[in-house]
Each structure stands twice: as C-alpha cells, then as structure tokens.
Design a protein around this motif. Structure first.
Motif, PDB file in Angstrom:
ATOM      1  N   ASN A   1     128.989  17.725 -31.872  1.00 40.78           N
ATOM      2  CA  ASN A   1     129.529  16.795 -30.879  1.00 40.78           C
ATOM      3  C   ASN A   1     128.804  15.464 -30.995  1.00 40.78           C
ATOM      4  OD1 ASN A   1     131.434  18.519 -29.537  1.00 40.78           O
ATOM      5  ND2 ASN A   1     129.711  19.561 -28.556  1.00 40.78           N
ATOM      6  N   VAL A   2     129.544  14.386 -30.828  1.00 45.82           N
ATOM      7  CA  VAL A   2     128.928  13.065 -30.847  1.00 45.82           C
ATOM      8  C   VAL A   2     127.924  12.968 -29.699  1.00 45.82           C
ATOM      9  CG1 VAL A   2     129.346  10.590 -30.620  1.00 45.82           C
ATOM     10  CG2 VAL A   2     130.944  12.009 -31.920  1.00 45.82           C
ATOM     11  N   GLY A   3     126.740  12.469 -30.003  1.00 44.10           N
ATOM     12  CA  GLY A   3     125.661  12.392 -29.018  1.00 44.10           C
ATOM     13  C   GLY A   3     124.632  13.493 -29.187  1.00 44.10           C
ATOM     14  N   ASN A   4     124.972  14.518 -29.966  1.00 50.41           N
ATOM     15  CA  ASN A   4     124.025  15.601 -30.219  1.00 50.41           C
ATOM     16  C   ASN A   4     123.020  15.200 -31.290  1.00 50.41           C
ATOM     17  OD1 ASN A   4     125.373  17.166 -28.403  1.00 50.41           O
ATOM     18  ND2 ASN A   4     126.226  18.603 -29.878  1.00 50.41           N
ATOM     19  N   THR A   5     121.929  15.941 -31.352  1.00 47.25           N
ATOM     20  CA  THR A   5     120.991  15.871 -32.473  1.00 47.25           C
ATOM     21  C   THR A   5     120.773  17.289 -32.966  1.00 47.25           C
ATOM     22  OG1 THR A   5     119.857  13.844 -31.817  1.00 47.25           O
ATOM     23  CG2 THR A   5     118.607  15.400 -33.140  1.00 47.25           C
ATOM     24  N   ILE A   6     120.999  17.505 -34.255  1.00 46.54           N
ATOM     25  CA  ILE A   6     120.937  18.855 -34.815  1.00 46.54           C
ATOM     26  C   ILE A   6     119.816  18.925 -35.850  1.00 46.54           C
ATOM     27  CG2 ILE A   6     122.184  20.631 -36.090  1.00 46.54           C
ATOM     28  CD1 ILE A   6     124.764  19.482 -34.950  1.00 46.54           C
ATOM     29  N   PRO A   7     118.808  19.764 -35.612  1.00 44.20           N
ATOM     30  CA  PRO A   7     117.728  19.927 -36.591  1.00 44.20           C
ATOM     31  C   PRO A   7     118.068  21.016 -37.609  1.00 44.20           C
ATOM     32  CG  PRO A   7     117.172  21.067 -34.556  1.00 44.20           C
ATOM     33  CD  PRO A   7     118.541  20.473 -34.357  1.00 44.20           C
ATOM     34  N   ILE A   8     117.804  20.728 -38.866  1.00 46.17           N
ATOM     35  CA  ILE A   8     117.965  21.704 -39.943  1.00 46.17           C
ATOM     36  C   ILE A   8     116.675  21.723 -40.749  1.00 46.17           C
ATOM     37  CG2 ILE A   8     119.227  22.336 -42.034  1.00 46.17           C
ATOM     38  CD1 ILE A   8     120.943  22.664 -39.593  1.00 46.17           C
ATOM     39  N   ASN A   9     116.183  22.919 -41.053  1.00 46.78           N
ATOM     40  CA  ASN A   9     114.972  23.045 -41.856  1.00 46.78           C
ATOM     41  C   ASN A   9     115.341  23.389 -43.291  1.00 46.78           C
ATOM     42  OD1 ASN A   9     112.525  24.578 -43.048  1.00 46.78           O
ATOM     43  ND2 ASN A   9     111.693  23.593 -41.224  1.00 46.78           N
ATOM     44  N   ASN A  10     114.967  22.508 -44.213  1.00 46.99           N
ATOM     45  CA  ASN A  10     115.204  22.716 -45.639  1.00 46.99           C
ATOM     46  C   ASN A  10     113.879  22.635 -46.378  1.00 46.99           C
ATOM     47  OD1 ASN A  10     117.871  23.299 -46.018  1.00 46.99           O
ATOM     48  ND2 ASN A  10     118.394  21.411 -47.080  1.00 46.99           N
ATOM     49  N   ASP A  11     113.490  23.715 -47.022  1.00 44.66           N
ATOM     50  CA  ASP A  11     112.244  23.722 -47.799  1.00 44.66           C
ATOM     51  C   ASP A  11     111.062  23.211 -46.976  1.00 44.66           C
ATOM     52  OD1 ASP A  11     113.519  24.728 -50.051  1.00 44.66           O
ATOM     53  OD2 ASP A  11     114.061  22.721 -50.768  1.00 44.66           O
ATOM     54  N   ASN A  12     110.936  23.744 -45.759  1.00 44.64           N
ATOM     55  CA  ASN A  12     109.821  23.414 -44.867  1.00 44.64           C
ATOM     56  C   ASN A  12     109.808  21.960 -44.409  1.00 44.64           C
ATOM     57  OD1 ASN A  12     108.705  26.062 -44.950  1.00 44.64           O
ATOM     58  ND2 ASN A  12     107.800  25.601 -46.954  1.00 44.64           N
TER      59      ASN A  12
ATOM     60  N   LYS B   1     122.217   6.354 -27.869  1.00 42.05           N
ATOM     61  CA  LYS B   1     121.245   6.634 -26.809  1.00 42.05           C
ATOM     62  C   LYS B   1     121.193   8.127 -26.507  1.00 42.05           C
ATOM     63  CE  LYS B   1     119.868   5.192 -22.153  1.00 42.05           C
ATOM     64  NZ  LYS B   1     119.614   6.544 -21.647  1.00 42.05           N
ATOM     65  N   ALA B   2     122.366   8.760 -26.414  1.00 42.80           N
ATOM     66  CA  ALA B   2     122.402  10.204 -26.158  1.00 42.80           C
ATOM     67  C   ALA B   2     121.734  10.969 -27.298  1.00 42.80           C
ATOM     68  CB  ALA B   2     123.844  10.665 -25.972  1.00 42.80           C
ATOM     69  N   SER B   3     121.965  10.527 -28.542  1.00 42.92           N
ATOM     70  CA  SER B   3     121.363  11.204 -29.695  1.00 42.92           C
ATOM     71  C   SER B   3     119.849  11.054 -29.700  1.00 42.92           C
ATOM     72  CB  SER B   3     121.951  10.642 -30.996  1.00 42.92           C
ATOM     73  OG  SER B   3     123.326  10.919 -31.102  1.00 42.92           O
ATOM     74  N   VAL B   4     119.359   9.868 -29.351  1.00 41.02           N
ATOM     75  CA  VAL B   4     117.909   9.650 -29.300  1.00 41.02           C
ATOM     76  C   VAL B   4     117.291  10.496 -28.189  1.00 41.02           C
ATOM     77  CG1 VAL B   4     116.106   7.940 -28.855  1.00 41.02           C
ATOM     78  CG2 VAL B   4     118.027   7.358 -30.339  1.00 41.02           C
ATOM     79  N   ASP B   5     117.972  10.577 -27.043  1.00 38.95           N
ATOM     80  CA  ASP B   5     117.503  11.450 -25.961  1.00 38.95           C
ATOM     81  C   ASP B   5     117.375  12.891 -26.460  1.00 38.95           C
ATOM     82  OD1 ASP B   5     117.552   9.294 -24.274  1.00 38.95           O
ATOM     83  OD2 ASP B   5     119.379   9.871 -23.222  1.00 38.95           O
ATOM     84  N   ASN B   6     118.412  13.344 -27.164  1.00 45.38           N
ATOM     85  CA  ASN B   6     118.419  14.729 -27.649  1.00 45.38           C
ATOM     86  C   ASN B   6     117.443  14.943 -28.801  1.00 45.38           C
ATOM     87  OD1 ASN B   6     120.324  16.010 -25.901  1.00 45.38           O
ATOM     88  ND2 ASN B   6     121.947  14.848 -26.898  1.00 45.38           N
ATOM     89  N   LEU B   7     117.131  13.874 -29.537  1.00 41.26           N
ATOM     90  CA  LEU B   7     116.105  13.983 -30.573  1.00 41.26           C
ATOM     91  C   LEU B   7     114.777  14.387 -29.947  1.00 41.26           C
ATOM     92  CD1 LEU B   7     114.880  13.568 -33.398  1.00 41.26           C
ATOM     93  CD2 LEU B   7     114.721  11.118 -32.873  1.00 41.26           C
TER      94      LEU B   7
ATOM     95  N   HIS C   1     119.486  15.420 -37.489  1.00 42.37           N
ATOM     96  CA  HIS C   1     120.732  14.695 -37.712  1.00 42.37           C
ATOM     97  C   HIS C   1     121.251  14.189 -36.368  1.00 42.37           C
ATOM     98  CE1 HIS C   1     120.230  17.691 -40.909  1.00 42.37           C
ATOM     99  NE2 HIS C   1     120.860  16.854 -41.711  1.00 42.37           N
ATOM    100  N   LEU C   2     121.233  12.879 -36.176  1.00 45.75           N
ATOM    101  CA  LEU C   2     121.739  12.271 -34.952  1.00 45.75           C
ATOM    102  C   LEU C   2     123.230  11.998 -35.135  1.00 45.75           C
ATOM    103  CD1 LEU C   2     118.598  11.643 -35.048  1.00 45.75           C
ATOM    104  CD2 LEU C   2     119.109   9.740 -33.516  1.00 45.75           C
ATOM    105  N   ILE C   3     124.061  12.664 -34.344  1.00 51.10           N
ATOM    106  CA  ILE C   3     125.514  12.528 -34.480  1.00 51.10           C
ATOM    107  C   ILE C   3     125.955  11.338 -33.626  1.00 51.10           C
ATOM    108  CG2 ILE C   3     127.702  13.744 -34.463  1.00 51.10           C
ATOM    109  CD1 ILE C   3     125.509  15.153 -36.087  1.00 51.10           C
ATOM    110  N   THR C   4     126.210  10.206 -34.269  1.00 55.40           N
ATOM    111  CA  THR C   4     126.454   8.969 -33.517  1.00 55.40           C
ATOM    112  C   THR C   4     127.910   8.514 -33.534  1.00 55.40           C
ATOM    113  OG1 THR C   4     125.855   7.657 -35.461  1.00 55.40           O
ATOM    114  CG2 THR C   4     124.101   8.159 -33.877  1.00 55.40           C
ATOM    115  N   LYS C   5     128.771   9.190 -34.301  1.00 56.19           N
ATOM    116  CA  LYS C   5     130.193   8.825 -34.322  1.00 56.19           C
ATOM    117  C   LYS C   5     130.999  10.009 -34.836  1.00 56.19           C
ATOM    118  CE  LYS C   5     129.384   6.432 -38.715  1.00 56.19           C
ATOM    119  NZ  LYS C   5     129.495   5.147 -39.437  1.00 56.19           N
ATOM    120  N   GLN C   6     132.300   9.981 -34.598  1.00 57.80           N
ATOM    121  CA  GLN C   6     133.147  11.116 -34.958  1.00 57.80           C
ATOM    122  C   GLN C   6     133.467  11.130 -36.451  1.00 57.80           C
ATOM    123  OE1 GLN C   6     133.951  13.524 -32.681  1.00 57.80           O
ATOM    124  NE2 GLN C   6     134.684  14.695 -34.429  1.00 57.80           N
ATOM    125  N   LEU C   7     133.917  10.003 -36.979  1.00 56.60           N
ATOM    126  CA  LEU C   7     134.287   9.898 -38.388  1.00 56.60           C
ATOM    127  C   LEU C   7     133.438   8.840 -39.074  1.00 56.60           C
ATOM    128  CD1 LEU C   7     138.179  10.041 -37.985  1.00 56.60           C
ATOM    129  CD2 LEU C   7     136.639  11.932 -38.571  1.00 56.60           C
TER     130      LEU C   7
END
Length: 289
Positions: free
Chosen positions: A176-187, A209-215, A192-198
């Motif tokens: 969802n736009v506004g989310n922040t999704i953490p992914i762990n790759n090789d430690n 702002k919402a993404s930074v809050d969620n970060l 990933h701050l989702i700031t737009k749809q496309l």
C-alpha cells in the motif's frame, strides 16, 4: 521501553490523557471502542480508534497504562497528565529531570512546545558525501519505490544489483502507498518506502511522510538503529530535497536511530535541518487518516 524495545516516549504536560500510535500495536492487544472525542494541540479532531492497556518500563520500573489508540499519532507514545498525576510526577525544569513516585529519576529533554521527550539526541542525523554503497556494513538501507515494484532504473536498480533483487519477497507482501516494507537480503536489511502507486506517477508529500513515519516504526520493531539513505530518495523532479530532509529530521530527531544521508555533491550538504520555511510547509502537509 515498550514490548522489550527502546521506544521514544513523549511526556506532554499539555495532554490530559495518554495516547499511542495504532501502528505500534501488534494483534495481541485488544482495543475497546470509545465514544470519547479527542482533540489535538491545534484543537482539531484526531482519529481515535479506542482504548487498550499497555505496559512500559522506565528505569526498570513497570507501569501499566490505560491508553487511547490513535492512527498516525505524531509521537509513538504520549504520556499525559493522567499518568503524571497518578504517579506523583515532579518535573524539575531547571535540571531537565522528572521524578515519578519519589524514586524514579529520568533525564528528559524539554523543547519549545512544552513537551518532554525521554531521549535527548539531536546529533543522530548526518549528511555525508559519497555512495550509499560505502555505508558501514551494520547499516540498513532505505529507499523509495512504487507499489508496482518497478525497480529497473536509478538508485533502486543499483540497490537491487548490489544487494539482490527483493521484488520476489515484496510481491508476497501487502503493498500500500505510504507503507514501508523491510526485506532482509544476505544480512542486509533494505527498507522500501512505498511512495506512489505506479512508477510513472508523481508522488505526493503526504505519502512520503506516511512512509517515513512507518520507516521509524519498522526500524524500532526490528531493533534496527542504523539506517543509510541516498539523496536520490527524492528522485528527479519528484521531491524537494530540503523538505524531505525536514521530514526525516522531524521524525527521527530525539531518537536513538542513527541516520546517514549520502550526497553525490558536497555542496548540497548543509547540516542545517531546521528552517521556518520548511517547518511551515511540513505543518501544512495534509495526512489522510
């Protein structure tokens, strides 16, 4: 501490009640609906969800609190006058101390909004010249992407090449736009701050702002306290970097999260985070609840 993690807590003598940001709560908490209408510092209604019970730890002393749950609360946790009165709080403004129940002495920072913050750290954000790929190994990396997961250009493409393609893991997440999704790759944790749809959309400041809050929320949840951010987070012709910088500062100042921001050109390094113009713009950004 909250949920066994160091968590910035604001003690607000201008608030009558205690509040917690809804996004900080896990599914184990039961939220009881409430008909109470809450007003913010600007006397405007805020998006209250209900009431729950939490436990916090201050100087190895546990406190159980009935607390109001609020979506996108400006602070993670606010302790208001109900908590201060119940625990016989004595505030020493001269020495920046608060004493609870006559035996707890906690250092506090007093700022110009009559709010007391339990962490005093204004030097945790640094601007550096160089490549984000030269950041210390123990730093996570944060960058902006679109919800369609197109990461074949610019800094996002370089991050994928250096640290591995995270799109397969991201595709399994609810994006969802506004989310922040953490992914762990090789430690290495990549936020990933989702700031737009496309990918070809122009992002909005309220979504950043919402993404930074969620970060910050995700970093606290994962016990990650070192994050590197490239200035390319702003993207060409997308965001004004000084305003992004103000957003980052507003969210992360007075936390124990260390932020390194990497610039290609040192002429853009100011180390001057506060400005009246930037503050006014941030205050006028509308966040949709």
């Amino acid at each position: 501490m909250f949920n066994d993690k160091l968590t910035p807590i604001t003690i607000d003598t201008g608030a009558n009640i205690c509040c917690i940001r809804q996004e900080l709560l896990t599914n184990e908490y039961t939220i009881t609906p409430s008909t109470m209408q809450l007003l913010g510092a600007d006397n405007k209604p805020i998006s209250a969800v209900g009431i729950t019970k939490i436990k916090i730890n201050i100087n190895n002393k546990n406190f159980e609190i009935d607390i109001h749950v609020v979506k996108n609360l400006s602070s993670l946790i606010i302790l208001g006058n109900d908590f201060l009165i119940k625990n016989n709080a004595l505030i020493d403004f001269k020495n920046n101390n608060i004493i609870l129940n006559n035996n707890i002495n906690t250092q506090l920072k007093i700022n110009n909004t009559n709010t007391l913050s339990c962490i005093n750290n204004t030097n945790n954000i640094k601007e550096l010249k160089g490549s984000i790929f030269n950041c210390p190994n123990n730093f996570a990396i944060a960058h902006c992407i679109s919800a369609d997961l197109k990461m074949n250009k610019g800094i996002t493409n370089l991050i994928c090449k250096v640290y591995g393609d995270t799109s397969p893991q991201l595709a399994l997440q609810k994006i969802n736009v506004g989310n922040t999704i953490p992914i762990n790759n090789d430690n290495k944790t990549i936020f990933h701050l989702i700031t737009k749809q496309l990918y070809y959309h122009k992002p909005k400041y309220e979504d950043l702002k919402a993404s930074v809050d969620n970060l910050k929320l995700e970093a606290i949840r994962l016990n990650i306290f070192k994050i590197a951010i490239p200035t390319q987070i702003s993207g060409p012709h997308e965001f004004s970097w000084p305003i992004i910088k103000q957003l980052i500062y507003s969210e992360f100042e007075n936390t124990n999260i260390e932020i390194y921001i990497y610039h290609k050109d040192e002429k853009n390094i100011t180390q001057n985070w506060k400005s009246k113009e930037h503050t006014e713009i941030i205050n006028n950004i509308h966040t949709f609840f």
